[in-house]
Motif scaffolding. Structure first.
Motif, short mmCIF file in Angstrom:
data_model
loop_
_atom_site.label_atom_id
_atom_site.label_comp_id
_atom_site.label_asym_id
_atom_site.label_seq_id
_atom_site.Cartn_x
_atom_site.Cartn_y
_atom_site.Cartn_z
N LYS A 107 0.80 -1.23 0.00
CA LYS A 107 0.00 0.00 0.00
C LYS A 107 0.83 1.28 0.00
CE LYS A 107 -3.86 -2.10 -0.17
NZ LYS A 107 -4.70 -1.96 -1.38
N HIS A 108 2.13 1.18 -0.14
CA HIS A 108 2.94 2.39 -0.16
C HIS A 108 3.97 2.30 -1.29
CE1 HIS A 108 1.28 2.62 3.92
NE2 HIS A 108 1.54 3.91 3.88
N ASP A 109 4.30 3.44 -1.82
CA ASP A 109 5.33 3.53 -2.85
C ASP A 109 6.58 4.18 -2.26
OD1 ASP A 109 3.79 2.43 -4.93
OD2 ASP A 109 2.77 4.35 -5.26
N PHE A 110 7.73 3.62 -2.58
CA PHE A 110 8.99 4.17 -2.11
C PHE A 110 10.07 3.81 -3.12
CE2 PHE A 110 8.15 0.10 -0.10
CZ PHE A 110 9.29 -0.63 -0.36
N PRO A 111 11.16 4.53 -3.16
CA PRO A 111 12.22 4.26 -4.14
C PRO A 111 12.79 2.85 -3.99
CG PRO A 111 12.54 6.40 -3.12
CD PRO A 111 11.44 5.73 -2.35
N GLY A 112 12.91 2.15 -5.11
CA GLY A 112 13.47 0.80 -5.11
C GLY A 112 12.51 -0.27 -4.65
N LYS A 113 11.22 0.03 -4.62
CA LYS A 113 10.23 -0.93 -4.12
C LYS A 113 10.26 -2.24 -4.90
CE LYS A 113 5.20 -1.51 -3.83
NZ LYS A 113 3.88 -0.82 -3.93
N LYS A 114 10.23 -2.16 -6.22
CA LYS A 114 10.22 -3.38 -7.05
C LYS A 114 11.53 -4.14 -6.93
CE LYS A 114 6.90 -1.68 -10.46
NZ LYS A 114 6.64 -1.41 -11.91
N ILE A 115 12.63 -3.41 -6.81
CA ILE A 115 13.93 -4.08 -6.68
C ILE A 115 14.02 -4.85 -5.37
CG2 ILE A 115 16.41 -3.71 -6.50
CD1 ILE A 115 16.09 -1.28 -8.30
N PHE A 116 13.61 -4.21 -4.27
CA PHE A 116 13.65 -4.89 -2.97
C PHE A 116 12.73 -6.11 -2.96
CE2 PHE A 116 15.04 -0.65 -1.24
CZ PHE A 116 16.30 -1.08 -0.86
N PHE A 117 11.55 -5.97 -3.55
CA PHE A 117 10.61 -7.09 -3.55
C PHE A 117 11.16 -8.24 -4.40
CE2 PHE A 117 6.73 -9.38 -4.76
CZ PHE A 117 6.13 -9.52 -3.52
N THR A 118 11.78 -7.91 -5.53
CA THR A 118 12.38 -8.94 -6.38
C THR A 118 13.52 -9.65 -5.66
OG1 THR A 118 11.80 -7.67 -8.36
CG2 THR A 118 13.46 -9.40 -8.60
N PRO A 174 -8.58 -2.01 1.35
CA PRO A 174 -8.92 -1.01 0.32
C PRO A 174 -8.00 0.20 0.39
CG PRO A 174 -10.87 -1.73 1.55
CD PRO A 174 -9.68 -2.23 2.30
N SER A 175 -7.52 0.63 -0.76
CA SER A 175 -6.66 1.82 -0.80
C SER A 175 -7.44 3.06 -0.38
CB SER A 175 -6.10 2.00 -2.22
OG SER A 175 -5.30 0.89 -2.59
N SER A 176 -8.75 3.06 -0.66
CA SER A 176 -9.58 4.20 -0.27
C SER A 176 -9.66 4.32 1.25
CB SER A 176 -10.99 4.04 -0.84
OG SER A 176 -11.58 2.81 -0.41
N LEU A 177 -9.63 3.18 1.94
CA LEU A 177 -9.66 3.22 3.40
C LEU A 177 -8.35 3.77 3.95
CD1 LEU A 177 -11.62 2.43 5.66
CD2 LEU A 177 -10.49 0.21 5.76
N ILE A 178 -7.24 3.39 3.33
CA ILE A 178 -5.94 3.92 3.74
C ILE A 178 -5.90 5.43 3.49
CG2 ILE A 178 -3.47 3.85 3.32
CD1 ILE A 178 -4.47 1.38 4.72
N GLU A 179 -6.42 5.86 2.36
CA GLU A 179 -6.41 7.28 2.03
C GLU A 179 -7.30 8.07 2.98
OE1 GLU A 179 -5.15 10.62 0.18
OE2 GLU A 179 -4.42 8.57 -0.13
N ALA A 180 -8.45 7.50 3.33
CA ALA A 180 -9.34 8.17 4.29
C ALA A 180 -8.68 8.30 5.66
CB ALA A 180 -10.65 7.38 4.41
#
Length: 285
Positions: A107-118, A174-180
């Motif tokens: 639910k969050h975006d941060f630099p290198g997210k895909k690289i760390f997950f891979t 839900p992303s909407s719940l996180i945003e709320a």
């Protein structure tokens, strides 16, 4: 008319395919339960019963005698306490760290997210035994060898739990719940504790069962890192019992029986919670 149709539908005979399906399921359940039942039979009889023909298929009166022999030969309750401490601590830490990391990935975006997950996913390709020697050397270097910390801390997080919770949170939270929650002034930790964790209880229940059972049954790493008889886990203590009294099957099965009872209780409690939360979520949807 509706009542008659409902009654007729309720009394509709089962199809042959469904009957065979039920019979197959019952047969599979019996085959799966028979080893446990046979363990009970052996644990309640003398070892000589194994060699009788025809074999004895009913429990006997020797359970108390076999258990007494177990308690006389190993520090059973001390090993049981060590195993409970290790399994409970590992389960708690895995649930916390894995869910926290999964919430970030899902639910969050941060630099290198895909690289760390891979990179995390690539650890699935490495066998656990590959890290045994480096891990042992690290534990010796920091002075944790022959301590329960050496069993707990290296197992505090794992790639499977992070992957499992990440995939679950992507759809269940839900992303909407996180945003709320963010608009209401909730910070990261409040979003995690008050939104992500309550929504992910079914996945957490499964991971708790999976982790606790795996930690409880762990044998190789405790065998390598522990040598103090007072700090042995139950599986290692039971293996010593097997080496010293390998022909006394009644005693061995009695020890195995009481060692597996806590796992059955944990599974029943956790599975019930797991199913209850799944059905609650289905009704809400």
């Amino acid at each position: 008319m509706r009542k008659r149709q409902t009654t007729a539908t309720a009394k509709k005979p089962l199809r042959p395919a469904r009957i065979f399906l039920y019979l197959g399921l019952c047969g599979g359940a019996l085959v799966s339960l028979f080893p446990f039942y046979w363990m009970i039979v052996l644990a309640t009889n003398r070892s000589s019963t194994i060699y009788e023909f025809p074999p004895k298929l009913l429990p006997g009166p020797e359970l108390a005698t076999n258990l007494r022999h177990v308690f006389e030969n190993i520090n059973f309750f001390g090993s049981l306490g060590n195993t409970v401490i290790v399994a409970s601590s590992v389960t708690f830490l895995v649930l916390f760290f894995d869910s926290l990391a999964a919430f970030c990935f899902a639910k969050h975006d941060f630099p290198g997210k895909k690289i760390f997950f891979t990179l995390m996913m690539l650890t699935f390709l490495l066998p656990a035994q590959l890290a045994t020697i480096p891990q042992f050397l690290i534990m010796v270097e920091i002075g944790w060898a022959n301590s329960l910390k050496a069993l707990i801390i290296p197992s505090a997080a794992n790639a499977f739990g992070i992957f499992w919770l990440t995939q679950y949170m992507k759809g269940a939270v839900p992303s909407s719940l996180i945003e709320a929650a963010r608009l209401d002034g909730c910070g990261f930790l409040r979003q995690y504790f008050h939104v992500a964790l309550p929504t992910s209880r079914p996945a957490l229940a499964f991971l708790a069962i999976f982790t606790f059972i795996g930690s409880w049954n762990d044998f190789m790493w405790p065998l390598i890192i522990l040598n103090d008889p007072n700090k042995l886990t139950l599986q290692v203590a039971m293996s010593q019992l097997n080496v010293a009294h390998g022909q006394d099957y009644g005693m061995l099965m009695a020890g195995a029986l009481i060692a597996v009872v806590p796992l059955i209780l944990i599974f029943l409690v956790g599975a019930r919670h797991f199913i209850d939360n799944l059905t609650t979520g289905a009704v809400k949807q």
